[in-house]
Design a protein around this motif. Structure first.
Motif: not given
Length: 969
Positions: A658-687
């Motif tokens: 949960v903490a990682c999913a919440l923090t990712l939009p603050f410290i990830c600027r590369k679209p490929s990185l945040w899309r993979r972590l938040l969308l493909d790997q379910g980070g947004l769903r966890v949040l």
């Protein structure tokens, strides 16, 4: 046995007459000495043993004028010897002033007797007379009125002269006792110092062998130490060393008590001279030994003497070698126990233990004796808050002791230091330069003055870890005459790059590097220096990257009355640049805290209740926060950071995910990185799933709202969320109303139908218009139901306000403003209101256009400019998908302040919890197993609600299927 016959000496008048006669004629005389002195001796003896010692005897003796002849007798005795001078302390007596104060010159007949007093051993008869007279005077001086009278009559100078001239122990004893009694008042004490009595008392202390005489002299010295000036004068005239020497050699218990009491007075505000003499006199070891004395008075006085001596750096190493560290530490531990003494009695010991931390040899002893645990206990004790700044300053002494620092960190020093940054300042007094560490005595020489630039450079090098200690860099290697290099011009447009770490404005000075800046040293300086030392560890995340530590640093940076210390900014920059701290920043919600506190200006105390804070330096705080987040972005987008974040999101604990999913939009600027972590790997769903669970952090919902807002900005950096469309009722020229002509006294066209409400109200309508507006009314009014032939059709479960927009919509009104009627104003609940009733009726009567119009009206009123965050939850509780989308757009809208976004999210979460609870309650009453039984087909009815059963037309069967199919299509 019969009582003795009365004697002449039983009369106070007779004794005073003999005393007056002797004072006028002198101790000798031309007559026979035996006949003249025997009555005087008997009178003095009677005065001492009977008259003065009787109840009220001293007052009667003074009232009858006995002090005047008594002092005259002593003045005649001291007239021949050198009289003391009043020029200043320690000066030699002056025979001129003594003779002037003695009055007329005595007759030649008195000369032999006076001359005999100038010897060190006067005749026995004269010595007895002096003993009796001095004893009477000493007894009289126990009362304040007599002390004032003696001082007025000039009786101090004769006593000092007798102390100088007559070296007999008994006379010295009684003279010292009289001076000690007189010294109980400040005025007399000043006069005794001015008369030069101190050197004579010191001489008497070293010369006499009688214990009683020594006790009287020691008591006189103690009473003369009534002020800092007098204590310093006593030490400078050598009064301390004889006391220390006697303490080391004399085993007399009574004298020992007198010595420690005198040393306690002399050591108050211990001067350098006092500490030197006590050390040279060999008094440290005896004092340490007396700290375990069986007598409580000796023991407590000795411990206070040792505590007072710690104020002088030159004596602290020797005091530690003698065992003073263990004694003071043990006593403080005893007093801090549950059955110990009050906090006020602990204050001198706390000060002494803190001062002992200034020398390396004493720090080692203190660490081995459990002193670190004691100091940490003081920091944790809220009752010792006034001592906290002193304790933190003492812990700075362990700055380069790796073992001690590790122990302090394990004991929880870091959060306590962070809490000290913005605490209340203590009332502790400032220490003088004599209390400085004796490890560097050469730094106190006034000839060597270091330039401010070198001091600031050395401080910066030490704090940044480039040198281990002050001794590693010397001003001799950096001549002060060498000018600083010219500052490099700042580039106007620095080249972009992920590793570019910008210096905040608070660290920049026009044309000066951070090393050349003067390092401010306020009350927070010691805590910041220790925190800086901890931050230089290879992995400081366990101690510094925690909620309490970060909150303390940020509270200081944003709440300091002036510009914060650059050291605090360097600590934060150092932590955010350390790859080992990245996971700790994620787990502790540190990145979200940095953004909320610095960039958005919302501190934990501002949530959920807003507090007024000055915004004068918000731009600087915002710049600092953006820099720190950029540092974390550099770490997060590195190969190491990508692996660490992926591990936390996929393999971490539920809290870490949960903490990682919440923090990712603050410290990830590369679209490929945040899309993979938040969308493909379910980070947004966890949040999103975590929003309905107990919050893992007090600011979790605030962080979550800000995180979703940042994520929306990453996904659509230029798009603006759509707002609810303006309802036609807000236009300047609303659409014409087509239903209003039916309501007048002469309706056109004439209504051919009326709807009957539960309240009895009949609303006119056109059957044709109503039938074409909705499949429901087409089946009801133009089908095979009885209502098709009725002129008055009942509409059950509708209030007039809820029915009003339905009738308007049935007759073709679009945007005439009727949809605004049942909607309550902002601030009033929507659940159970007529707006909810109208929405439910529009859905029941198959009027999707009216549903949309009502939803738009609700959104415009409750989610418009006049709506607040509390309205979002109310709108969401209606359970309408379109309104839920409006709520999400309102919550994540860029025009909302961060606090309102968070409050809106709170309302959404509460509304979702309420809907889930209702759903669980509904499903709990359903069958849990087995298939539902097949029910026989219902007879054809009109779904008007609330159990209303429409009537069938006559001659029609209930099994007709054509209209049934039409109704349910």
């Amino acid at each position: 046995m019969a009582a003795g016959k009365p004697t002449p000496t039983d009369s106070l008048s007779f004794c005073l007459a003999q005393l007056t006669a002797a004072a006028g004629e002198g101790l000798g005389g031309v007559k026979d000495t035996a006949t003249n002195e025997t009555p005087l001796g008997r009178a003095l003896l009677a005065l001492r043993t009977r008259h003065v010692k009787a109840a009220g005897g001293i007052e009667r003796f003074r009232a009858r004028g006995g002090l005047l002849p008594l002092l005259a007798l002593l003045r005649r005795a001291s007239a021949a010897g050198p009289a003391p001078s009043e020029a200043g302390p320690g000066s030699a007596p002056s025979s001129v002033e003594s003779a002037a104060s003695a009055g007329p010159t005595p007759s030649s007949g008195s000369t032999p007797s006076v001359a005999s007093l100038s010897t060190s051993s006067p005749p026995a008869r004269l010595r007895k007379t002096l003993d009796l007279a001095l004893s009477i005077l000493a007894n009289c001086c126990t009362e304040g009125a007599c002390r004032a009278e003696v001082r007025r009559l000039g009786g101090i100078l004769p006593l000092v002269t007798i102390l100088q001239c007559v070296k007999t122990d008994s006379i010295q004893n009684r003279t010292a006792r009289a001076l000690g009694n007189l010294a109980m008042e400040p005025e007399s004490c000043r006069a005794i110092h001015s008369a030069g009595a101190v050197p004579l008392l010191v001489e008497s202390l070293t010369a006499c062998q009688d214990s009683q005489c020594r006790q009287s002299v020691v008591r006189a010295i103690r009473n003369l130490a009534d002020s800092p000036q007098h204590r310093l004068a006593l030490a400078q005239q050598g009064a301390v060393r004889p006391l220390a020497e006697l303490l080391a050699t004399v085993p007399d218990p009574a004298l020992t008590l007198a010595l420690v009491r005198a040393l306690l007075e002399l050591s108050r505000g211990c001067s350098r001279a006092c500490a030197e003499q006590l050390s040279l006199g060999g008094g440290l070891s005896p004092l340490v030994s007396l700290a375990s004395h069986p007598k409580k008075a000796v023991r407590e006085a000795t411990i206070l003497i040792l505590a007072n001596l710690c104020a002088q750096g030159l004596v602290r190493p020797a005091l530690g070698n003698a065992g003073g560290v263990e004694v003071l530490l043990g006593e403080l531990q005893r007093r801090r126990s549950p059955s110990g003494a009050s906090p006020a009695s602990q204050q001198p010991l706390v000060r002494a233990v803190c001062l002992l931390c200034r020398e390396a040899i004493n720090r080692a002893r203190l660490r081995d004796a459990g002193g670190l645990e004691l100091l940490m206990g003081l920091l944790r004790d809220p009752r010792a808050s006034t001592w906290h700044p002193r304790v933190v300053a003492a812990l700075v002494g362990f700055l380069y002791d790796t073992g001690a620092l590790g122990r302090l960190q394990a004991l929880g020093l870091v959060p306590l230091l962070a809490g000290q940054l913005c605490g209340e300042a203590g009332d502790e007094e400032e220490e003088g330069r004599e209390a400085a560490s004796w490890d560097f005595p050469e730094e106190r020489t006034p000839e060597r003055v270091e330039a401010g630039s070198f001091q600031s450079l050395r401080s910066w090098l030490i704090s940044e870890g480039y040198v281990a200690g002050p001794g590693d860099i010397s001003p001799d290697r950096f001549p002060e005459c060498c000018p600083l290099p010219p500052p490099a011009a700042e580039p106007t447009s620095p080249a972009p790059g992920p590793a570019l770490l910008r210096t905040p404005r608070a660290l920049r000075s026009l044309g000066r590097s951070p090393a050349a800046l003067e390092e401010p040293w306020g009350r927070e300086g010691p805590a910041l220096l220790l925190l800086s030392r901890f931050s230089q560890a290879p992995d400081p995340s366990g101690a510094l990257v925690t909620g309490p530590a970060l909150c303390g640093l940020l509270a200081y940076v944003t709440g300091a009355p002036g510009p914060p210390s650059p050291r605090a900014l360097r600590i934060l920059a150092r932590l955010t640049c350390n790859p080992a701290c990245l996971e700790a920043f994620v787990r502790s919600y540190g990145a979200a805290l940095l953004r909320a506190w610095l960039v958005l200006g919302v501190a934990p105390d501002d949530w959920p209740t807003l507090r007024a804070r000055p915004l004068s330096r918000h731009s600087q705080h915002r710049e600092l926060g953006e820099m720190l987040l950029q540092n974390l972005t550099v770490q997060a987008e590195s190969p190491f950071g990508v692996g660490a974040l992926t591990h936390l999101l996929l393999s971490g604990s539920p809290e870490d995910r949960v903490a990682c999913a919440l923090t990712l939009p603050f410290i990830c600027r590369k679209p490929s990185l945040w899309r993979r972590l938040l969308l493909d790997q379910g980070g947004l769903r966890v949040l999103l799933a975590a929003l309905t669970r107990p919050a893992p952090h007090p600011l979790f919902l605030f962080f979550a709202a800000d995180s979703l807002f940042c994520l929306q900005g990453l996904a659509s950096p230029t798009a603006t969320p759509a707002l609810p469309r303006a309802v036609p009722g807000d236009r300047e020229v609303p659409s014409p109303c087509l239903y209003e002509p039916l309501l007048g006294p002469a309706p056109t066209p004439a209504p051919d139908l009326h709807f009957l409400l539960d309240s009895g109200l009949q609303l006119p309508a056109q059957r044709a218009a109503s039938s074409t507006a909705s499949p429901f009314f087409r089946a009801l009014l133009a089908g095979s139901f009885a209502e098709a032939h009725m002129d008055l059709v009942p509409l059950r479960g509708l209030s007039p306000s809820a029915a009003w927009p339905i009738l308007h919509h049935l007759h073709g009104c679009r945007g005439c403003g009727a949809s605004l009627g049942p909607i309550p104003p902002p601030g009033q609940p929507l659940l159970g209101s007529e707006a909810e009733e109208a929405l439910e009726a529009a859905g029941r009567f198959l009027l999707p256009g009216l549903e949309e119009e009502l939803e738009e009206a609700v959104g415009h009123i409750h989610l418009g400019p006049q709506g607040g965050p509390e309205s979002v939850g109310q709108v969401f509780r209606l359970g309408r998908p379109r309104l839920a989308a409006h709520c999400a757009r309102w919550t994540l809208g860029p025009e909302r302040c961060p606090r309102k976004r968070a409050l809106a999210l709170v309302g959404l979460v509460e509304a979702a919890d309420a809907l889930l609870s209702d759903l669980e309650t509904t499903t709990s009453h359903m069958p849990r197993s087995g298939a539902p039984k097949e029910q026989p087909p219902e007879p054809l009815t009109s779904p008007l609600s609330y159990g209303h059963q429409p009537q069938m037309a006559s001659g029609q069967s209930s099994g007709a299927s054509g209209d049934k199919d039409h109704l349910y299509r």
